[in-house]
Design a protein around this motif. Sequence first.
Motif, PDB file in Angstrom:
ATOM      1  N   TYR A  29       0.802  -1.217   0.000  1.00 24.89           N
ATOM      2  CA  TYR A  29       0.000   0.000   0.000  1.00 24.89           C
ATOM      3  C   TYR A  29       0.839   1.273   0.000  1.00 24.89           C
ATOM      4  N   SER A  30       1.865   1.327   0.822  1.00 22.82           N
ATOM      5  CA  SER A  30       2.646   2.549   0.960  1.00 22.82           C
ATOM      6  C   SER A  30       3.375   2.942  -0.312  1.00 22.82           C
ATOM      7  N   SER A  31       3.547   2.017  -1.234  1.00 20.72           N
ATOM      8  CA  SER A  31       4.238   2.312  -2.479  1.00 20.72           C
ATOM      9  C   SER A  31       3.311   2.892  -3.542  1.00 20.72           C
ATOM     10  N   TYR A  32       2.022   2.997  -3.255  1.00 21.98           N
ATOM     11  CA  TYR A  32       1.047   3.470  -4.227  1.00 21.98           C
ATOM     12  C   TYR A  32       0.761   4.958  -4.086  1.00 21.98           C
ATOM     13  N   TYR A  33       0.650   5.595  -5.234  1.00 18.97           N
ATOM     14  CA  TYR A  33       0.105   6.933  -5.291  1.00 18.97           C
ATOM     15  C   TYR A  33      -1.417   6.809  -5.244  1.00 18.97           C
ATOM     16  N   MET A  34      -2.089   7.776  -4.626  1.00 21.28           N
ATOM     17  CA  MET A  34      -3.534   7.675  -4.476  1.00 21.28           C
ATOM     18  C   MET A  34      -4.209   9.010  -4.769  1.00 21.28           C
ATOM     19  N   ALA A  35      -5.501   8.936  -5.046  1.00 27.31           N
ATOM     20  CA  ALA A  35      -6.240  10.141  -5.400  1.00 27.31           C
ATOM     21  C   ALA A  35      -7.725   9.970  -5.112  1.00 27.31           C
ATOM     22  N   TRP A  36      -8.407  11.094  -5.021  1.00 25.32           N
ATOM     23  CA  TRP A  36      -9.855  11.134  -4.915  1.00 25.32           C
ATOM     24  C   TRP A  36     -10.432  11.777  -6.167  1.00 25.32           C
ATOM     25  N   PHE A  37     -11.511  11.178  -6.670  1.00 23.96           N
ATOM     26  CA  PHE A  37     -12.252  11.705  -7.801  1.00 23.96           C
ATOM     27  C   PHE A  37     -13.710  11.844  -7.408  1.00 23.96           C
ATOM     28  N   ARG A  38     -14.447  12.614  -8.179  1.00 25.88           N
ATOM     29  CA  ARG A  38     -15.884  12.714  -7.952  1.00 25.88           C
ATOM     30  C   ARG A  38     -16.600  12.855  -9.288  1.00 25.88           C
ATOM     31  N   GLN A  39     -17.874  12.476  -9.284  1.00 25.18           N
ATOM     32  CA  GLN A  39     -18.678  12.571 -10.484  1.00 25.18           C
ATOM     33  C   GLN A  39     -20.064  13.070 -10.119  1.00 25.18           C
ATOM     34  N   ALA A  40     -20.405  14.240 -10.626  1.00 21.00           N
ATOM     35  CA  ALA A  40     -21.722  14.815 -10.417  1.00 21.00           C
ATOM     36  C   ALA A  40     -22.672  14.291 -11.485  1.00 21.00           C
ATOM     37  N   PRO A  41     -23.974  14.305 -11.212  1.00 16.08           N
ATOM     38  CA  PRO A  41     -24.945  13.822 -12.201  1.00 16.08           C
ATOM     39  C   PRO A  41     -24.801  14.544 -13.535  1.00 16.08           C
ATOM     40  N   GLY A  42     -24.715  13.779 -14.611  1.00 10.95           N
ATOM     41  CA  GLY A  42     -24.622  14.349 -15.940  1.00 10.95           C
ATOM     42  C   GLY A  42     -23.270  14.915 -16.317  1.00 10.95           C
ATOM     43  N   LYS A  43     -22.273  14.741 -15.458  1.00 10.22           N
ATOM     44  CA  LYS A  43     -20.947  15.267 -15.745  1.00 10.22           C
ATOM     45  C   LYS A  43     -19.891  14.174 -15.710  1.00 10.22           C
ATOM     46  N   GLU A  44     -18.741  14.475 -16.294  1.00  9.66           N
ATOM     47  CA  GLU A  44     -17.632  13.528 -16.311  1.00  9.66           C
ATOM     48  C   GLU A  44     -16.943  13.475 -14.956  1.00  9.66           C
ATOM     49  N   ARG A  45     -16.291  12.359 -14.693  1.00 11.54           N
ATOM     50  CA  ARG A  45     -15.532  12.205 -13.464  1.00 11.54           C
ATOM     51  C   ARG A  45     -14.360  13.179 -13.466  1.00 11.54           C
ATOM     52  N   GLU A  46     -14.127  13.833 -12.339  1.00  6.48           N
ATOM     53  CA  GLU A  46     -13.050  14.795 -12.243  1.00  6.48           C
ATOM     54  C   GLU A  46     -12.160  14.499 -11.045  1.00  6.48           C
ATOM     55  N   GLY A  47     -10.883  14.774 -11.193  1.00  4.46           N
ATOM     56  CA  GLY A  47      -9.954  14.603 -10.094  1.00  4.46           C
ATOM     57  C   GLY A  47     -10.148  15.687  -9.056  1.00  4.46           C
ATOM     58  N   VAL A  48     -10.077  15.313  -7.792  1.00  6.42           N
ATOM     59  CA  VAL A  48     -10.271  16.234  -6.685  1.00  6.42           C
ATOM     60  C   VAL A  48      -8.970  16.501  -5.945  1.00  6.42           C
ATOM     61  N   ALA A  49      -8.268  15.436  -5.584  1.00  5.97           N
ATOM     62  CA  ALA A  49      -7.030  15.558  -4.823  1.00  5.97           C
ATOM     63  C   ALA A  49      -6.174  14.328  -5.039  1.00  5.97           C
ATOM     64  N   ALA A  50      -4.862  14.498  -4.965  1.00  7.05           N
ATOM     65  CA  ALA A  50      -3.932  13.391  -5.143  1.00  7.05           C
ATOM     66  C   ALA A  50      -2.813  13.505  -4.122  1.00  7.05           C
ATOM     67  N   ILE A  51      -2.222  12.359  -3.768  1.00  8.91           N
ATOM     68  CA  ILE A  51      -1.177  12.331  -2.763  1.00  8.91           C
ATOM     69  C   ILE A  51      -0.089  11.357  -3.176  1.00  8.91           C
ATOM     70  N   SER A  52       1.147  11.720  -2.893  1.00  8.67           N
ATOM     71  CA  SER A  52       2.280  10.895  -3.282  1.00  8.67           C
ATOM     72  C   SER A  52       2.378   9.642  -2.429  1.00  8.67           C
ATOM     73  N   SER A  53       3.178   8.699  -2.888  1.00 11.27           N
ATOM     74  CA  SER A  53       3.392   7.452  -2.168  1.00 11.27           C
ATOM     75  C   SER A  53       4.278   7.681  -0.949  1.00 11.27           C
ATOM     76  N   GLY A  54       4.492   6.618  -0.186  1.00 11.42           N
ATOM     77  CA  GLY A  54       5.340   6.726   0.992  1.00 11.42           C
ATOM     78  C   GLY A  54       4.738   7.637   2.039  1.00 11.42           C
ATOM     79  N   GLY A  55       5.484   8.654   2.429  1.00 11.69           N
ATOM     80  CA  GLY A  55       5.039   9.563   3.461  1.00 11.69           C
ATOM     81  C   GLY A  55       3.949  10.534   3.052  1.00 11.69           C
ATOM     82  N   GLY A  56       3.617  10.593   1.769  1.00 15.22           N
ATOM     83  CA  GLY A  56       2.545  11.468   1.312  1.00 15.22           C
ATOM     84  C   GLY A  56       2.830  12.943   1.513  1.00 15.22           C
ATOM     85  N   ARG A  57       4.070  13.345   1.374  1.00 13.08           N
ATOM     86  CA  ARG A  57       4.437  14.744   1.605  1.00 13.08           C
ATOM     87  C   ARG A  57       3.976  15.681   0.498  1.00 13.08           C
TER      88      ARG A  57
END
Length: 123
Positions: A29-57
């Motif tokens: 898990y700690s080696s993975y980059y991660m992110a949050w996305f959201r999708q509103a009705p009738g719209k395309e999925r959009e990126g919200v926030a992303a965080i680096s791997s490891g310590g997530g700095r």
Amino acid sequence: QVQLVESGGGSVQAGGSLRLSCRASGYTYSSYYMAWFRQAPGKEREGVAAISSGGGRTVYYAGSVKGRFTISRDNAENTLYLQMNSLKPEDTGVYYCAADQVWYLLGPSYRYWGQGTQVTVSS
């Protein structure tokens, strides 16, 4: 290889707060980059926030949520978080977490995805 399960969605009034969680499986898990996305009705999925791997700095936010949302990770618990404050009706949508060993920032190419959790903000 990782599986993601979101939780913490719900219905809140404008100006309120909500904290989303994404629990991941896998021993790398700690080696993975991660992110949050959201999708509103009738719209395309959009990126919200992303965080680096490891310590997530290193973190990255969409302009629409800067100053209101905070992405973080707890590698000991294999969990990604999204603290959402000062929520607005336009924040309404299904929120997804995503992970990959390559950092796509807010791009859509992450390999692993959760099934989403609904966030509804009323005016």
